[in-house]
Design a protein around this motif. Structure first.
Motif, short mmCIF file in Angstrom:
data_model
loop_
_atom_site.label_atom_id
_atom_site.label_comp_id
_atom_site.label_asym_id
_atom_site.label_seq_id
_atom_site.Cartn_x
_atom_site.Cartn_y
_atom_site.Cartn_z
N UNK A 140 0.83 -1.20 0.00
CA UNK A 140 0.00 0.00 0.00
C UNK A 140 0.86 1.25 0.00
N UNK A 141 1.95 1.22 0.78
CA UNK A 141 2.86 2.35 0.84
C UNK A 141 3.60 2.50 -0.48
N UNK A 142 4.10 1.37 -1.01
CA UNK A 142 4.91 1.40 -2.24
C UNK A 142 4.13 1.96 -3.41
N UNK A 143 2.85 1.59 -3.53
CA UNK A 143 2.05 2.02 -4.68
C UNK A 143 1.09 3.16 -4.36
N UNK A 144 1.24 3.78 -3.20
CA UNK A 144 0.39 4.91 -2.79
C UNK A 144 -1.09 4.57 -2.91
N UNK A 145 -1.45 3.38 -2.49
CA UNK A 145 -2.83 2.91 -2.61
C UNK A 145 -3.78 3.77 -1.79
N UNK A 146 -3.32 4.23 -0.63
CA UNK A 146 -4.21 4.90 0.30
C UNK A 146 -4.10 6.43 0.25
N UNK A 147 -3.58 6.94 -0.85
CA UNK A 147 -3.53 8.39 -1.03
C UNK A 147 -4.95 8.93 -1.07
N UNK A 148 -5.25 9.93 -0.22
CA UNK A 148 -6.64 10.40 -0.16
C UNK A 148 -7.08 11.11 -1.43
N UNK A 149 -8.40 11.11 -1.64
CA UNK A 149 -8.96 11.85 -2.77
C UNK A 149 -9.88 11.02 -3.63
N UNK A 150 -10.43 11.68 -4.66
CA UNK A 150 -11.36 11.04 -5.60
C UNK A 150 -10.59 10.25 -6.64
N UNK A 151 -11.09 9.04 -6.99
CA UNK A 151 -10.36 8.16 -7.89
C UNK A 151 -11.31 7.45 -8.85
N UNK A 152 -10.72 6.86 -9.89
CA UNK A 152 -11.42 5.98 -10.81
C UNK A 152 -10.44 4.91 -11.23
N UNK A 153 -10.91 3.69 -11.40
CA UNK A 153 -9.99 2.58 -11.67
C UNK A 153 -9.18 2.79 -12.94
N UNK A 185 -3.61 1.38 -9.34
CA UNK A 185 -2.96 0.91 -8.12
C UNK A 185 -3.96 0.35 -7.11
N UNK A 186 -5.25 0.64 -7.31
CA UNK A 186 -6.29 0.09 -6.45
C UNK A 186 -6.31 -1.44 -6.52
N UNK A 187 -5.78 -2.00 -7.60
CA UNK A 187 -5.73 -3.46 -7.72
C UNK A 187 -4.87 -4.10 -6.63
#
Length: 765
Positions: A143-156, A161-163
């Motif tokens: 999660x840290x390596x791919x910035x998975x938990x960076x806050x904000x609005x997203x789309x796949x 990285x949500x994968x």
């Protein structure tokens, strides 16, 4: 239980929380307590017991008797997919949330995610997830390596990285999004991925809140159990993984880029680790079973199945080649068959990807090997030839002093101050500076020549160029160390702690020292132990960098310069918050402040301001504090904290050695040690922390603010602390150092006079 009657008593359900239960009697109460303390009230909790054989079901029923929001449903054991599906059919909430029965949902998680869903019109909301066990809590590395938990609005499409966060938990799903979506019950391993993939790809708006929402329990032996399953059931494991990938193919068939990204992630984190476990088992039968299982599944694939995911073939072939070194000789043929079968399954268009994938890493690997070989040869020449030959056959340069540090590209702290005084007052001496920078072999050659022929070498930290080397008998290597006093154990004293080096490494790293400088006799035994040196060689001459803190003119000048740059803070009481780092390097970079600055601002008001100084190892965006106005000033980029210490009216820290430096200013210190027990279990201290620190200990923001407002600290205690750890508080530690190692001061009166003047930073080479 009368469900219809119960439904009439329940308020409108905002969130349905689905919890599959199976043999978790030792954890279930912790999980249920976390659920029942949720700040969002309009919630139903569906506990689906999947045929538990221990006391799990009975515990759940007991809780349900006194908590009407809990519903307990029991079914025969069919796996977590069937349990979650049962919950989906019963759920009445606007949103769905899954929680595993041994994990913890943070108390305000549902409220934070629900409010974010409404505010941002999001179909999926998630947040930060941390791992924990009985001893500690830590970030999930991927999660840290791919910035998975960076806050904000997203789309796949724009955030693939949500994968890397495909687990169904720690998320809030809008019910309409997953209305007719279920977990595939024929898959036991990775059954959650198709569900989450479908939700990701059909959600128009995904939002990540900047809050911790979930704690994922890491059970002791969990990694081992996953490995054991791969060894015990290779056919079942690889069948499940291939079925999981085929299900993903059906979901992502319209987006080749996403499918390729997903397969790459699955090969890295799911398939190859289990394949590696099987081949490294050193068991011929296990190796054979795993190879047969994968060969069979690859043979069954249609050539078009993974044509849009060329990394599948590339990873399969390269992984087999790499792991073949662990094979028993009788299984070489099967490995070769797997490689040929994978090649045969490739379409012509995949060959280009294979070449493009293989060539750069192969080229880079050759380059790395050559660079490593070159470095080894150079180091052998420098350490085995240049240094010993120069040391033995070339004359000692009696007026050459070297200042060496790998901490930065310029001298700081002790070295900077001593260097400045040498250049000003010892014209007969030649100072040389070696800081953190790239050097050619010729420059390294000269460096080792100078290290071997200098009369004096002054260090302030580990210096790998001298590891295992010993100076000539008539020269000195002096360790001034960058911290004062003795707080957290370091060097050999820390051997055995979670983030320590091996004793062998520590002995080699400190083998060159002939003298060590400390602040007082009270810490001499600790430094002798840490560096493996005789106590008679540890000298309490005082720490050079503290001279500035004891110079009233320097303190006043630092304040004047600070308030000139930050005039809005003039007249406010300045709180310096300087926490130390935690854990391993990845955790240090991702360290997140556990301090509610909004609460501090609201309670302390306009009379206070906070200077934030994070440790240099920490990499954190401060965008979250921009709306706090003048209350928080982030000065983490400042390299030397001494000026900030001079400005601060109160120091707030945790386990940092800054407490020693600041104590010389005789000002209040408050300790914010929210993770004290966990930190103590990972890192030892020379003294009992609770009795040792010269100020109150807070574990929450509320306690910390109370300590400051009610002035629970004692300046007298700080003075006693400073008296114990600093024998000399006269501002002449630099002078004592120079007179001991370089001889009488050529113009002693001038140095004493200038000690009263504002300090001027030295210019370094």
């Amino acid at each position: 239980m009368n469900n219809s009657a119960e439904e009439r008593t329940l308020p409108r359900v905002k969130v349905s929380v689905i919890v599959p239960l199976f043999n978790v009697e030792e954890f279930i109460e912790t999980t249920l307590n976390g659920l029942l303390h949720q700040t969002l009230q309009e919630v139903e909790f569906l506990l689906i017991d999947d045929g538990s054989t221990d006391a799990t079901y009975d515990i759940a029923l007991k809780y349900a008797e006194t908590h009407p929001r809990l519903k307990v449903i029991r079914q025969e054991n069919n796996g977590p997919a069937a349990a979650r599906n049962r919950g989906l059919k019963l759920a009445r909430g606007q949103f769905i949330c899954f929680v595993d029965s041994d994990d913890i949902l943070v108390e305000d998680a549902l409220e934070n995610m629900y409010n974010a869903a409404l505010e941002h019109d999001a179909q999926i909301v998630t947040g930060t997830t941390l791992r924990f066990n009985d001893k500690r809590t830590w970030s999930i590395p991927t999660y840290v390596r791919y910035s998975v938990q960076k806050p904000g609005l997203k789309h796949i499409d724009t955030n693939p990285e949500l994968f890397y966060a495909l687990g169904p938990c720690a998320k809030l799903y809008k019910k309409e999004l997953v209305e007719n979506l279920y977990f595939p019950e024929h898959i036991r391993l990775g059954e959650d991925q198709p569900f989450t993939l479908f939700a990701y790809t059909h959600a128009e708006r995904i939002y990540t809140v900047d809050e911790t929402v979930y704690y994922y329990r890491f059970r002791e032996g969990q990694t081992k159990s996953l490995t054991q399953r791969a060894l015990a059931e290779p056919q079942r494991v690889f069948d499940d993984l291939f079925n999981m990938m085929l299900a993903a193919r059906d979901i992502l068939h319209s987006n080749a880029n996403l499918f390729g990204y997903y397969i790459r992630r699955v090969m890295q984190t799911d398939v190859l680790p289990r394949f590696r476990a099987a081949l490294r088992s050193n068991d011929s039968d296990v190796q054979k079973a795993a190879l047969h299982a994968i060969i069979g599944r690859v043979q069954a694939l249609n050539r078009k199945d993974f044509s849009k995911a060329p990394f599948f073939h590339t990873y399969m072939i390269l992984g087999t080649i790499y792991l073949s070194r662990y094979l028993k000789s009788e299984n070489y043929g099967l490995a070769w068959k797997l490689i040929r079968t994978t090649f045969a399954n490739m379409q012509i268009g995949n060959y280009g990807c294979f070449v493009q994938t293989v060539w750069p890493p192969a080229k880079n690997r050759v380059k790395r090997i050559m660079n490593k070989l070159k470095t080894r040869i150079e180091n052998a020449v420098l350490r085995k030839l240049v240094f010993p030959v120069s040391k033995r056959f070339l004359p000692l340069r009696r007026h050459k002093v070297i200042f060496a540090s790998n901490r930065n590209t310029r001298l700081e702290g002790n070295l900077d101050i001593i260097y400045h005084q040498v250049t000003e007052h010892y014209s007969a001496w030649t100072p040389l500076v070696y800081t953190k920078e790239q050097r050619s072999f010729r420059e390294k050659f000269k460096q080792y020549y100078h290290l071997a022929t200098a009369k004096l070498i002054v260090l302030d930290d580990y210096y790998y160029q001298l590891y295992g080397l010993h100076p000539r008998p008539d020269s000195d290597v002096v360790q001034t160390w960058h911290g004062c006093g003795a707080f957290k154990k370091f060097g050999l004293s820390a051997s055995g702690s979670a983030d320590s080096n091996s004793p062998e490494f520590e002995r080699r790293a400190h083998s060159s020292y002939t003298k060590v400088i400390t602040s007082s006799s009270s810490v001499v035994p600790h430094y002798a132990e840490a560096f493996g040196i005789d106590e008679r060689k540890v000298m309490p001459l005082g720490v050079a960098k503290t001279d500035r803190l004891l110079n009233e003119d320097a303190v006043e000048k630092a304040k004047a310069e600070f308030f000139t740059e930050y005039p809005n803070l003039l007249g406010k009481k300045i709180i310096l918050y300087a926490p130390t780092f935690r854990g391993k390097p990845a955790q240090r970079r991702g360290y997140k402040i556990q301090l509610n600055l909004e609460e501090m601002r609201d309670r302390l008001g306009d009379d206070f301001a906070v200077i934030l100084k994070l440790h240099p190892m920490v990499q954190q965006s401060m965008s979250a504090f921009y709306d706090l106005g003048d209350f928080v000033v982030d000065l983490s980029s400042v390299s030397d904290i001494t000026d900030l210490l001079m400005v601060a009216d109160v120091l707030v820290t945790d386990y940092s050695s800054l407490v020693f430096d600041y104590s010389l200013l005789k000002r209040p210190i408050v300790f914010y040690a929210y993770d004290l027990d966990e930190y103590l279990s990972e890192r030892g201290f020379y003294y009992d922390y609770r009795d040792f620190v010269p100020g109150p200990i807070s574990t929450t923001t509320t306690e910390l603010v109370d300590d400051i407002l009610q002035e629970r600290y004692s300046v007298e205690r700080v003075q006693q602390f400073a008296q114990y750890f600093f024998e000399h508080q006269d501002g002449k530690s630099t002078e004592r150092f120079l007179e001991y190692f370089l001889g009488p001061m050529p113009n002693q009166a001038k140095l004493v006079e200038e000690a009263e003047k504002p300090y001027v930073l030295a210019k370094t080479n």
